[in-house]
Design an enzyme around this catalytic site. Structure first.
Site, PDB file in Angstrom:
ATOM      1  CG  ASN A  10      51.554 -32.908  19.716  1.00  0.00           C
ATOM      2  OD1 ASN A  10      52.173 -32.831  20.774  1.00  0.00           O
ATOM      3  ND2 ASN A  10      50.593 -32.063  19.380  1.00  0.00           N
ATOM      4  CE  LYS A  12      47.309 -33.126  20.762  1.00  0.00           C
ATOM      5  NZ  LYS A  12      45.950 -32.735  20.421  1.00  0.00           N
ATOM      6  CG  HIS A  95      49.510 -28.052  18.301  1.00  0.00           C
ATOM      7  ND1 HIS A  95      48.315 -27.969  18.971  1.00  0.00           N
ATOM      8  CD2 HIS A  95      49.524 -29.259  17.710  1.00  0.00           C
ATOM      9  CE1 HIS A  95      47.639 -29.103  18.794  1.00  0.00           C
ATOM     10  NE2 HIS A  95      48.360 -29.913  18.035  1.00  0.00           N
ATOM     11  CD  GLU A  97      46.067 -29.249  21.596  1.00  0.00           C
ATOM     12  OE1 GLU A  97      47.116 -29.569  22.178  1.00  0.00           O
ATOM     13  OE2 GLU A  97      45.350 -30.076  21.000  1.00  0.00           O
ATOM     14  CD  GLU A 167      48.023 -30.700  13.635  1.00  0.00           C
ATOM     15  OE1 GLU A 167      48.020 -31.919  13.821  1.00  0.00           O
ATOM     16  OE2 GLU A 167      48.273 -29.881  14.527  1.00  0.00           O
ATOM     17  N   GLY A 173      41.569 -34.021  17.768  1.00  0.00           N
ATOM     18  CA  GLY A 173      41.085 -34.619  19.006  1.00  0.00           C
ATOM     19  C   GLY A 173      39.584 -34.825  19.055  1.00  0.00           C
ATOM     20  CB  SER A 213      40.741 -37.467  14.195  1.00  0.00           C
ATOM     21  OG  SER A 213      40.310 -36.619  15.250  1.00  0.00           O
ATOM     22  N   GLY A 234      48.153 -36.941  17.155  1.00  0.00           N
ATOM     23  CA  GLY A 234      48.026 -36.658  18.579  1.00  0.00           C
ATOM     24  C   GLY A 234      47.643 -37.913  19.340  1.00  0.00           C
ATOM     25  N   GLY A 235      46.346 -38.071  19.585  1.00  0.00           N
ATOM     26  CA  GLY A 235      45.826 -39.165  20.413  1.00  0.00           C
ATOM     27  C   GLY A 235      46.385 -40.539  20.073  1.00  0.00           C
TER      28      GLY A 235
HETATM   29  C1  PEP Z   1      47.481 -32.855  17.037  1.00  0.00           C
HETATM   30  O1  PEP Z   1      47.384 -32.480  18.188  1.00  0.00           O
HETATM   31  O2  PEP Z   1      48.398 -32.397  16.332  1.00  0.00           O
HETATM   32  C2  PEP Z   1      46.507 -33.817  16.528  1.00  0.00           C
HETATM   33  C3  PEP Z   1      46.403 -33.974  15.237  1.00  0.00           C
HETATM   34  O3  PEP Z   1      45.739 -34.503  17.456  1.00  0.00           O
HETATM   35  P1  PEP Z   1      44.742 -35.747  17.167  1.00  0.00           P
HETATM   36  O4  PEP Z   1      45.489 -36.717  16.279  1.00  0.00           O
HETATM   37  O5  PEP Z   1      44.447 -36.304  18.504  1.00  0.00           O
HETATM   38  O6  PEP Z   1      43.550 -35.192  16.458  1.00  0.00           O
END
Ligand code: PEP
Length: 251
Positions: A10, A12, A95, A97, A167, A173, A213, A234-235
């Site tokens: 993802n 973002k 999600h 967010e 999640e 994040g 993460s 994500g990251g």
């Molecule tokens: C996400 O946004 O779905 C996510 C899991 O982000 P991160 O891996 O950065 O925690």
């Protein structure tokens, strides 16, 4: 029952169309053959250039969101038909967010889930508790509400086009990860819930991704767990050097 691992990135609100195309080329060339299902979800405007680069590759391109409406006077929104026209088959919905920053409710997310499925698309439905919900003993209640409301009206025969992404909000994040044991027990709870809402067969085949993460150094421990079938990243999905070892967790 062997569930094929499914790793999704993802992006973002990162990567311009130009940056996304360069990244996709690098990822495609580095990945080669994989037994893992791999998807990247760029921002809407970056989807076309990424699709162009990944044509003929096994890497799929998904969207991070879509409108709950089919078309018309909905300024700033993007429809299922527009995504499908580009060749997008999978959309991430709900999600955390979207829920926390943009106020999306379970009911609103459910409308999108039903629309995406009726348009023939696949859905990655995100669920997960906040830290205060977990500490308040609300984990199972929150997951029960998010799963049963998010999937309300979804027929058993359409569940093959649904992936759930667990999640925990406190792990997104933040660099904090659920332990593999805690994540697996949440996944087992979700799978049992889906067995109750549908049947054992649907639950057995359901892909449940973990997100929060996920990095190269914790992916294998998480993905080795019985009920963890993939990851939503994500990251670490923004760097080929970090994303590739997650995809190759089993190599
Ligand atoms: C996400 O946004 O779905 C996510 C899991 O982000 P991160 O891996 O950065 O925690």
């Amino acid at each position: 029952m062997m569930r094929k691992p499914f790793i999704a990135g993802n992006w973002k609100m990162n990567m311009t169309p130009t940056e996304g195309a360069a990244f996709a080329k690098k990822l495609r060339d580095a990945l080669g053959q994989s037994d893992v299902r791999v998807l990247v979800a760029p921002p809407f405007v970056t989807i076309p250039s990424v699709i162009e680069v990944l044509r003929g590759s096994s890497i799929e391109v998904g969207a991070q969101n879509m409108s709950d409406q089919k078309s018309g006077a909905h300024t700033g929104e993007v429809s299922a038909a527009m995504l499908k026209d580009l060749g997008v088959k999978t959309v991430i919905l709900g999600h955390s967010e979207r829920r926390s920053i943009y106020g999306e409710s379970d009911h609103f997310i459910n409308d999108k889930v039903l629309l995406a499925l009726s348009e023939g698309m696949e859905v990655i439905l995100c669920i997960g508790e906040t830290l205060s919900e977990r500490e308040g003993g609300q984990l199972e209640a929150v997951l029960t509400t998010q799963v049963s409301e998010g999937l309300k009206g979804v027929a058993a025969e359409d569940m093959g086009r649904v992936t759930l992404a667990y999640e925990p909000v406190w792990a997104i994040g933040t660099g904090k990860t659920a332990t593999p044991e805690d994540a697996d027990s949440a996944h087992a709870f979700i799978r049992a819930l889906v067995a109750k809402l549908y049947n054992e067969g649907v639950a057995e085949e359901l892909i449940i991704q973990y997100g929060g993460s996920v990095k190269a150094d914790n992916a294998k421990a998480l993905l080795s767990k019985e009920h963890i079938d993939g990851a939503l990243v994500g990251g670490a999905s923004l760097s080929v050097e970090q994303f590739l070892p997650i995809v190759n967790f089993d190599k």
